[in-house]
Design an enzyme around this catalytic site. Sequence first.
Site, short mmCIF file in Angstrom:
data_model
loop_
_atom_site.label_atom_id
_atom_site.label_comp_id
_atom_site.label_asym_id
_atom_site.label_seq_id
_atom_site.Cartn_x
_atom_site.Cartn_y
_atom_site.Cartn_z
N ASP A 320 0.85 -1.18 0.00
CA ASP A 320 0.00 0.00 0.00
C ASP A 320 0.90 1.24 0.00
O ASP A 320 2.03 1.20 0.48
CB ASP A 320 -0.88 -0.02 1.25
CG ASP A 320 -1.93 1.06 1.25
OD1 ASP A 320 -2.45 1.37 0.16
OD2 ASP A 320 -2.24 1.61 2.31
N ASP A 581 -8.07 -3.27 2.63
CA ASP A 581 -6.91 -4.15 2.43
C ASP A 581 -7.12 -5.53 3.03
O ASP A 581 -6.37 -6.46 2.71
CB ASP A 581 -5.66 -3.53 3.07
CG ASP A 581 -5.31 -2.19 2.47
OD1 ASP A 581 -5.44 -2.05 1.24
OD2 ASP A 581 -4.92 -1.27 3.23
N ASP A 745 16.53 -35.42 18.75
CA ASP A 745 15.52 -34.50 18.26
C ASP A 745 15.10 -33.49 19.34
O ASP A 745 14.81 -32.34 19.04
CB ASP A 745 14.28 -35.27 17.79
CG ASP A 745 14.53 -35.96 16.45
OD1 ASP A 745 15.64 -35.78 15.92
OD2 ASP A 745 13.64 -36.67 15.97
#
Length: 1084
Positions: A320, A581, A745
């Site tokens: 914008d 928007d 992990d």
Amino acid sequence: MAEQEKPKQERAPINFDENHEEKREFVVSEGLTTAEADELLKIHGRNELEEKHTPSWLIFLRQLYQPMPIMIWIAAIVEGAIENWADMGILLGIQFINATLGWYETTKAGDAVAALKASLKPLATAKRDGKWTNLDAGNLVPGDLVLLASGSAVPADCLINHGTVDIDQAALTGESLPVTMHKGDSAKMGSTVVRGETEATVEFTGKSTFFGKTASMLQQGGGELGHLQKILLTIMFVLVITSFILCGTAFGYLLGMGEPFKEALSFTVVLLVASIPIAIEIVCTTTLALGSRELSRHGAIVTRLAAIEDMAGMNMLCSDKTGTLTLNKMAIQDDTPTYLPGLDQRKLLQLGALAAKWHEPPRDALDTLVLTCETQDLSALDVYEQLDYMPFDPTVKRTEGTIKDKRDGTTFKVTKGAPHIILKLTHDERIHHMVDETVAAFGLRGIRCLAIARTLGDDLNTWHMAGLLTFLDPPRPDTKDTIHKAMAYGVDVKMITGDNILIAKETARVLGMGTNIQDPKSLPTMDAEGKAPKDLGKKYGKIIMEADGFAQVYPEHKYLIVEALRQNGFACGMTGDGVNDAPALKRADVGVAVQGATDAARAAADIVLTEPGLSTIVHGIVTARCIFQRMKNFINYRIAATLQLLTFFFIAVFALPPIDYPQGMWPTCGSPDAIAYPNNPCCPPTFFNAETNTTVDVTMEWLRDNQNAVTEATLNGVCFTDGEPWPDFFKMPVLMLMLITLLNDGTLISIGYDHVKPSAMPEKWNLPALFAISIVLGMVACGSSLLLLWAALDSWNTNGIFQKWGIGGMPYGKVTTIIYLKVSVSDFLTLFSARTHDGFFWSARPSPILLAAAGIALSLSTILACVWPKGHTDKQLSMGLAYETDPHSSTLMPLWIWIFCVFWWFVQDFLKVAAYWLMHRYNLFDINSSMAVNKRDANKVDDKHDPLARGSVGLVEGKLLAAKVEEAQAKVNAAIKHDQATNLGRASANLVRLSANLKQAGMARHSGNPKGADVEGAAQTVENVLQNLDEAQAELDPKVQQEIAPAMEGVREAAEKLAANTAAALGGANTEQTLAKISSKRHA
């Protein structure tokens, strides 16, 4: 239909034109009766937004049967089938944590519509049954007569009945100045009356209003998987299918070899669970969450974590204008034409202030402009007294002050307003002509003018034009540099604004964004059902890709622009602040609500900025690419580790059955060894079988083949050093596999803090190349594990490696623990190789947090391997490596394993670098061209199914080069004024020609003529131009050289990047190697 007409504000954001366009005829309402209103209410429904509500419990339930959760359900059921309740509980916990997080994100997306609904004003003044009354705005219907007064909200889409009013539409369009509306103009619901009072006829209510259609667009496009989810799902699918195939093959083989069904199933289930990378989504989510915290410290609040991955790959940013690229604050420009002697900008500003209430706060935008200008000196007005003041009125369209000069007592008048209004007060035709030409010239650049006139002497009725103040919403100081940085990172910034096209072009020119700004005529509209055209991407993708921006657009145009780019495979970002928007923000891959955005825009966005301008977004792009690299590093490691584990057990089942290898046995009773160690068990040389009345020699083979209650009770403990024969196939206890997952992990969450280098181009997932490298890493680790397992199983062979190296025979319990430690260590070392991609593992320093996590995980794994209790774990023999099993056993086995792992780590890393070299050398898997083709889903330029792939190559780089050339032109021209050097003049002329060539190439590209139209073709003269400039610079004053050098370096870098990316896309060349060649050639 009124919403199909172009609103007045699209024609001129500040409407000074009193000769406004006549609107179509409409029936002016006289008010409705209650009965009429009730009937219309049944037809049109309430004047409020339609809201589709999904129960919260259903949203949560949907999180439990999506593709990724289904895989976890399978794993949990499998764990339950083998009665491993603890692991099943962990998996179920992971399942419900993921579902809760997904439910939270999904419910937040519905807040966009809720914010729109909450922003409506609840009351309206309408005429019912001949009387004005305040009523619930939700009860308004088309045909109602409503009162629009200063300060009131517009309750529905209304047509002005008469007169003029000023409407603030900032919440709708994001534009800061009010719009003057006349009879027949449509005032939209959600806007506010700031000046004037009039009656209006309600035209549309609820979902049929401009506001309501915006809300309906917010509800479109949902229900699809995010890009990161698709990538993770693809990876999981490949790994799971591979796991099922290999595990199923192993299961069938074991059954065929005569293994009991339960034993075969137990092994297959364990291998299947271990090979599914369940933690992959959690680690990625955690990495994104850590990244979102980093972004928040820089003024970007992330509301959807996956948007970080989207931002890393973003190659189109639709921004914008007002408030994002510009300050959203009108500022006086330097150009100040004056028409009376002795006037300059400072004195003209003082005259403008005299036509306002300068002692009071500014009453409107123009008063603010004049009174708060940085060069305004209000203290100089203390010598004046305002005798009278005429405020702005929509019918007069100017302000006027009657002023007395306290110094000499003279009185005069001053007025300010639109140029054509002020010109009507004056009578000098020559001045009229000059002003008209000047205003027209400024108008072509999108610059607005405020005219000021005054009276002279005692004649208070004759007006004289004093001058023109020019003003514009100026770009933010850092916007131009920020846009060029974004372009340097491969992100094309497009201006998408509802403002006037001339203003948009001028702003784009100043910012170096290009001036190919289109109006909405080249764009489609929504169909009758409010949906995007089916051929949107195919028909309009090229136009939108090549445009530098769009002006005078409606909310639906912003939505369609984003949708068209997404349909063509671009990762599209959108910034905005207004309600208009919100649909595009939600539809974009990355919706960014800028500072000061409306609630609706913030609710629809993925990222909310708390600091002004685009600079935060560019910083966010860099941060997002770092986060992407961390995720990519982890996934690369995770795939490699999964393949290592899966293929290791698969090959071990077929090729390395422990029962085929010599097993440790106690000495035969009566032998010298048995006599030497009387405290140890000894194996009888023969065994009498009472059932058959026969005596047989006791050997390892006989014991293995004749396992029954008698032999197990009487012979196993005294013949086998392990107390039992080795199993038919190798497997690892479930507990050990879970520890590998938890320690490796679990601690790998620290990868979210790792040091990485962001990519110079938008990131994309090249899964074939990723899997190829993972296979190389995994196979080296797997091969070394198989080698170690073979050596350990063969450790009792007198000619085996362990015996020759003096390590000695390994009990089976230690063999199991050896492989546990080997897999744990090589897994983590694989990560340090995976994280540096095509460089050696020492080429990039890991973060201290990652090193600390690795140290903790590896230390714990090593300690556990050393002190693991002797006995059975999950019915498998296990034993700590630090235990002595006999006087000759080695307790240094953990050290030898570490040395073995480190050696193969170097081999693994070398082969990884070699694999990358081969892929870059021959552009295997499009590893070079994929990054240069600036589309997320395209890897090559000659894809027949993707006609825009070729056009995306060099598009951003060409725009950046053109902008840098213009900057260099300005610097060189300034230097020429300072130092009249003919050779510099020639270099400047070359720059001018280069700029013209780039523009011509861009125009050819826009016109659709591909022959000779590539921007990179026009850039071939860059090297010659730079050479001329270098030669010219050598003869200049050092100070002038310093002024020119940065601009020249900017041109050079842009040109080199354009050349390198073009070579990569068209010829498959390695971008880094191309840049290195260009650099070495220049310095040769």
